[in-house]
Motif scaffolding. Structure first.
Motif, PDB file in Angstrom:
ATOM      1  N   VAL A  76      -0.765   6.340   2.797  1.00 35.45           N
ATOM      2  CA  VAL A  76      -0.610   4.890   2.755  1.00 35.45           C
ATOM      3  C   VAL A  76      -1.901   4.262   2.234  1.00 35.45           C
ATOM      4  CG1 VAL A  76      -0.262   2.787   4.108  1.00 35.45           C
ATOM      5  CG2 VAL A  76       1.014   4.868   4.683  1.00 35.45           C
ATOM      6  N   ILE A  77      -1.772   3.421   1.218  1.00 38.41           N
ATOM      7  CA  ILE A  77      -2.902   2.638   0.725  1.00 38.41           C
ATOM      8  C   ILE A  77      -2.611   1.178   1.047  1.00 38.41           C
ATOM      9  CG2 ILE A  77      -4.252   1.919  -1.270  1.00 38.41           C
ATOM     10  CD1 ILE A  77      -3.534   4.513  -2.638  1.00 38.41           C
TER      11      ILE A  77
ATOM     12  N   MET B 243       5.551  11.037 -10.144  1.00 33.46           N
ATOM     13  CA  MET B 243       5.146  10.685  -8.791  1.00 33.46           C
ATOM     14  C   MET B 243       5.968   9.492  -8.315  1.00 33.46           C
ATOM     15  SD  MET B 243       1.379   9.578  -7.325  1.00 33.46           S
ATOM     16  CE  MET B 243       0.577  10.938  -8.154  1.00 33.46           C
ATOM     17  N   ARG B 244       6.538   9.589  -7.117  1.00 30.79           N
ATOM     18  CA  ARG B 244       7.320   8.491  -6.536  1.00 30.79           C
ATOM     19  C   ARG B 244       6.415   7.647  -5.648  1.00 30.79           C
ATOM     20  NH1 ARG B 244      12.043   8.755  -3.476  1.00 30.79           N
ATOM     21  NH2 ARG B 244      12.802   6.995  -4.702  1.00 30.79           N
ATOM     22  N   LEU B 245       6.492   6.347  -5.832  1.00 29.81           N
ATOM     23  CA  LEU B 245       5.630   5.429  -5.108  1.00 29.81           C
ATOM     24  C   LEU B 245       6.472   4.308  -4.512  1.00 29.81           C
ATOM     25  CD1 LEU B 245       2.183   4.194  -6.290  1.00 29.81           C
ATOM     26  CD2 LEU B 245       3.872   2.533  -5.505  1.00 29.81           C
ATOM     27  N   LEU B 246       6.240   3.997  -3.235  1.00 27.63           N
ATOM     28  CA  LEU B 246       6.930   2.883  -2.598  1.00 27.63           C
ATOM     29  C   LEU B 246       5.989   1.692  -2.561  1.00 27.63           C
ATOM     30  CD1 LEU B 246       9.333   1.685  -1.084  1.00 27.63           C
ATOM     31  CD2 LEU B 246       8.360   2.577   1.047  1.00 27.63           C
ATOM     32  N   LEU B 247       6.377   0.608  -3.223  1.00 30.58           N
ATOM     33  CA  LEU B 247       5.580  -0.611  -3.274  1.00 30.58           C
ATOM     34  C   LEU B 247       6.146  -1.600  -2.261  1.00 30.58           C
ATOM     35  CD1 LEU B 247       3.463  -2.485  -4.529  1.00 30.58           C
ATOM     36  CD2 LEU B 247       5.127  -3.029  -6.330  1.00 30.58           C
ATOM     37  N   VAL B 248       5.351  -1.938  -1.249  1.00 27.46           N
ATOM     38  CA  VAL B 248       5.778  -2.871  -0.203  1.00 27.46           C
ATOM     39  C   VAL B 248       5.027  -4.184  -0.429  1.00 27.46           C
ATOM     40  CG1 VAL B 248       6.105  -3.202   2.271  1.00 27.46           C
ATOM     41  CG2 VAL B 248       5.985  -0.874   1.333  1.00 27.46           C
ATOM     42  N   GLU B 249       5.722  -5.156  -1.000  1.00 29.05           N
ATOM     43  CA  GLU B 249       5.093  -6.427  -1.414  1.00 29.05           C
ATOM     44  C   GLU B 249       6.152  -7.526  -1.379  1.00 29.05           C
ATOM     45  OE1 GLU B 249       3.127  -9.312  -2.206  1.00 29.05           O
ATOM     46  OE2 GLU B 249       1.793  -7.613  -2.678  1.00 29.05           O
ATOM     47  N   ASP B 250       5.889  -8.614  -0.653  1.00 30.59           N
ATOM     48  CA  ASP B 250       6.889  -9.675  -0.513  1.00 30.59           C
ATOM     49  C   ASP B 250       6.816 -10.713  -1.624  1.00 30.59           C
ATOM     50  OD1 ASP B 250       4.418 -10.644   0.529  1.00 30.59           O
ATOM     51  OD2 ASP B 250       5.498 -12.271   1.512  1.00 30.59           O
ATOM     52  N   ASP B 251       5.722 -10.741  -2.372  1.00 27.77           N
ATOM     53  CA  ASP B 251       5.579 -11.694  -3.475  1.00 27.77           C
ATOM     54  C   ASP B 251       6.273 -11.118  -4.705  1.00 27.77           C
ATOM     55  OD1 ASP B 251       4.556 -13.048  -5.811  1.00 27.77           O
ATOM     56  OD2 ASP B 251       2.963 -13.854  -4.564  1.00 27.77           O
TER      57      ASP B 251
ATOM     58  N   HIS C 103      -9.743  -1.261  11.236  1.00 30.40           N
ATOM     59  CA  HIS C 103      -8.473  -1.224  11.965  1.00 30.40           C
ATOM     60  C   HIS C 103      -7.397  -0.520  11.148  1.00 30.40           C
ATOM     61  CE1 HIS C 103      -5.463  -2.250  14.833  1.00 30.40           C
ATOM     62  NE2 HIS C 103      -4.857  -3.152  14.072  1.00 30.40           N
ATOM     63  N   GLY C 104      -7.340  -0.824   9.858  1.00 29.03           N
ATOM     64  CA  GLY C 104      -6.348  -0.182   8.997  1.00 29.03           C
ATOM     65  C   GLY C 104      -6.536   1.324   8.907  1.00 29.03           C
ATOM     66  N   LEU C 105      -7.771   1.752   8.747  1.00 24.95           N
ATOM     67  CA  LEU C 105      -8.056   3.181   8.666  1.00 24.95           C
ATOM     68  C   LEU C 105      -7.785   3.872   9.998  1.00 24.95           C
ATOM     69  CD1 LEU C 105     -11.313   2.965   6.545  1.00 24.95           C
ATOM     70  CD2 LEU C 105      -9.101   3.823   5.768  1.00 24.95           C
ATOM     71  N   ASN C 106      -8.088   3.195  11.088  1.00 24.30           N
ATOM     72  CA  ASN C 106      -7.814   3.765  12.409  1.00 24.30           C
ATOM     73  C   ASN C 106      -6.320   3.947  12.646  1.00 24.30           C
ATOM     74  OD1 ASN C 106     -10.490   3.968  13.112  1.00 24.30           O
ATOM     75  ND2 ASN C 106     -10.537   2.091  14.325  1.00 24.30           N
ATOM     76  N   LEU C 107      -5.515   3.090  12.037  1.00 27.50           N
ATOM     77  CA  LEU C 107      -4.069   3.193  12.193  1.00 27.50           C
ATOM     78  C   LEU C 107      -3.481   4.321  11.352  1.00 27.50           C
ATOM     79  CD1 LEU C 107      -3.031  -0.577  12.184  1.00 27.50           C
ATOM     80  CD2 LEU C 107      -2.828   1.025  14.091  1.00 27.50           C
ATOM     81  N   GLY C 108      -4.307   4.894  10.469  1.00 22.80           N
ATOM     82  CA  GLY C 108      -3.834   6.019   9.673  1.00 22.80           C
ATOM     83  C   GLY C 108      -3.742   5.772   8.192  1.00 22.80           C
ATOM     84  N   ALA C 109      -4.184   4.593   7.722  1.00 23.06           N
ATOM     85  CA  ALA C 109      -4.190   4.354   6.280  1.00 23.06           C
ATOM     86  C   ALA C 109      -5.163   5.318   5.604  1.00 23.06           C
ATOM     87  CB  ALA C 109      -4.591   2.913   5.977  1.00 23.06           C
ATOM     88  N   ASP C 110      -4.790   5.772   4.412  1.00 23.68           N
ATOM     89  CA  ASP C 110      -5.633   6.718   3.683  1.00 23.68           C
ATOM     90  C   ASP C 110      -6.647   6.009   2.797  1.00 23.68           C
ATOM     91  OD1 ASP C 110      -4.262   9.666   3.965  1.00 23.68           O
ATOM     92  OD2 ASP C 110      -2.812   8.056   4.140  1.00 23.68           O
TER      93      ASP C 110
ATOM     94  N   GLU D 222      14.618  11.452   2.313  1.00 20.95           N
ATOM     95  CA  GLU D 222      14.389  12.876   2.564  1.00 20.95           C
ATOM     96  C   GLU D 222      14.586  13.727   1.314  1.00 20.95           C
ATOM     97  OE1 GLU D 222      16.396  10.995   4.331  1.00 20.95           O
ATOM     98  OE2 GLU D 222      15.821  11.052   6.449  1.00 20.95           O
ATOM     99  N   LEU D 223      15.620  13.413   0.524  1.00 14.79           N
ATOM    100  CA  LEU D 223      15.915  14.233  -0.655  1.00 14.79           C
ATOM    101  C   LEU D 223      14.914  13.994  -1.783  1.00 14.79           C
ATOM    102  CD1 LEU D 223      19.823  13.953  -0.763  1.00 14.79           C
ATOM    103  CD2 LEU D 223      18.394  15.799   0.165  1.00 14.79           C
ATOM    104  N   ALA D 224      14.359  12.794  -1.828  1.00 16.24           N
ATOM    105  CA  ALA D 224      13.362  12.469  -2.860  1.00 16.24           C
ATOM    106  C   ALA D 224      12.249  11.673  -2.189  1.00 16.24           C
ATOM    107  CB  ALA D 224      13.989  11.677  -4.001  1.00 16.24           C
ATOM    108  N   PRO D 225      11.389  12.331  -1.429  1.00 20.40           N
ATOM    109  CA  PRO D 225      10.356  11.623  -0.668  1.00 20.40           C
ATOM    110  C   PRO D 225       9.342  10.938  -1.560  1.00 20.40           C
ATOM    111  CG  PRO D 225       9.991  13.989  -0.591  1.00 20.40           C
ATOM    112  CD  PRO D 225      11.317  13.791  -1.240  1.00 20.40           C
ATOM    113  N   PHE D 226       8.750   9.880  -1.021  1.00 19.90           N
ATOM    114  CA  PHE D 226       7.709   9.164  -1.749  1.00 19.90           C
ATOM    115  C   PHE D 226       6.392   9.922  -1.611  1.00 19.90           C
ATOM    116  CE2 PHE D 226      10.776   5.792  -0.806  1.00 19.90           C
ATOM    117  CZ  PHE D 226      10.919   5.226  -2.063  1.00 19.90           C
ATOM    118  N   ASP D 227       5.563   9.843  -2.658  1.00 19.62           N
ATOM    119  CA  ASP D 227       4.263  10.506  -2.651  1.00 19.62           C
ATOM    120  C   ASP D 227       3.171   9.610  -2.087  1.00 19.62           C
ATOM    121  OD1 ASP D 227       4.889  13.084  -4.146  1.00 19.62           O
ATOM    122  OD2 ASP D 227       5.640  11.579  -5.549  1.00 19.62           O
ATOM    123  N   VAL D 228       3.316   8.298  -2.284  1.00 22.11           N
ATOM    124  CA  VAL D 228       2.311   7.327  -1.827  1.00 22.11           C
ATOM    125  C   VAL D 228       3.024   6.022  -1.490  1.00 22.11           C
ATOM    126  CG1 VAL D 228       0.238   6.005  -2.434  1.00 22.11           C
ATOM    127  CG2 VAL D 228       0.486   8.344  -3.264  1.00 22.11           C
TER     128      VAL D 228
END
Length: 248
Positions: free
Chosen positions: A77-78, A1-9, A91-98, A44-50
């Protein structure tokens, strides 16, 4: 499973990335909102799962990033954040977070939520058409995306299962995927009480433990968006039911 971690710390990102890798994830890293969007655009060639999305990013607020992600892709998106107030969750869930996970969190729970979101997304994918002589998706029961599925009308609320649209008094209301699934479940049997555990099982395909708060937030969001707070009744200690408003 491919996962994109978005974290600035960097410290948090390095530690969490190592844990995820030990559990079999292929982890992509982004330290800002713009970097996350670029990663998704070029995957596109290797999309992220989460996507695991921190809200406190250096260049833009995570809520804004989530909204932009939703315009680019349907990748789950989590949100992972220290913002624990109910308003931020809604607000987060309304924006489309899962899903929405509050720091500090248990790593085991985070991993379980990632797998649960991935399973739900896979289950929501359209099933392939049956081959000659085979049974199609309808063999397992009527699906919400069946073009022949009838409209569901409860008072002023109308659900269109095929297009997944909801309107109140003729005015369309924008719901997230889980909000629609939750409303559709309750509307299937107006007046019948659905146990919390049953709702979590059928809508989130998960267990009650650790997911109850998510259900409460979705119920609150539905009441707000529909503008009919009394439509969904809380049955204390049991669950929820849809109460059609009186005619006239």
């Amino acid at each position: 499973m491919r996962l994109l971690l978005v974290e600035d710390d960097d410290h948090v990102a390095t530690a969490l990335s190592a844990v995820l890798a030990r559990h079999g994830f292929e982890v992509g890293m982004a330290h800002s909102g713009q970097e996350a969007l670029q990663e998704l655009l070029h995957s596109e060639l290797a999309p992220f799962d989460v996507v695991l999305l921190d809200l406190g990013l250096p260049d833009q607020d995570g809520f804004e990033v989530c909204g932009r992600i939703r315009k680019l892709t349907g990748t789950p998106v989590i949100m992972v954040t220290a913002r624990s107030d109910v308003r931020s969750r809604i607000h987060g869930l309304n924006l489309g977070a899962d899903d929405y996970v509050v720091k500090p969190y248990d790593t085991g729970e985070l991993l379980a939520r990632v797998h649960a979101v991935a399973r739900r997304t896979a289950a929501a994918e359209p099933e392939p058409a049956a081959g000659p002589g085979g049974a199609g998706p309808a063999a397992a029961g009527e699906r919400a995306d069946d073009p022949a599925a009838p409209l569901v009308v409860v008072g002023p609320v109308t659900l269109e299962p095929h297009s997944r649209r909801v309107s109140v008094g003729g005015a369309e209301v924008q719901l997230t995927r889980k909000e629609f699934d939750l409303l559709a479940l309750l509307a299937a049997r107006p007046g019948v009480v659905f146990r919390r555990e049953q709702i979590i099982s059928e809508v989130w395909r998960s267990s009650w433990e650790g997911t109850g708060r998510t259900l409460e937030v979705h119920i609150a969001s539905l009441r707000s968006k529909l503008g009919l707070p009394a439509l969904i009744e809380t049955v204390r200690g049991v669950g929820y039911r849809l109460v059609p408003p009186p005619a006239g």
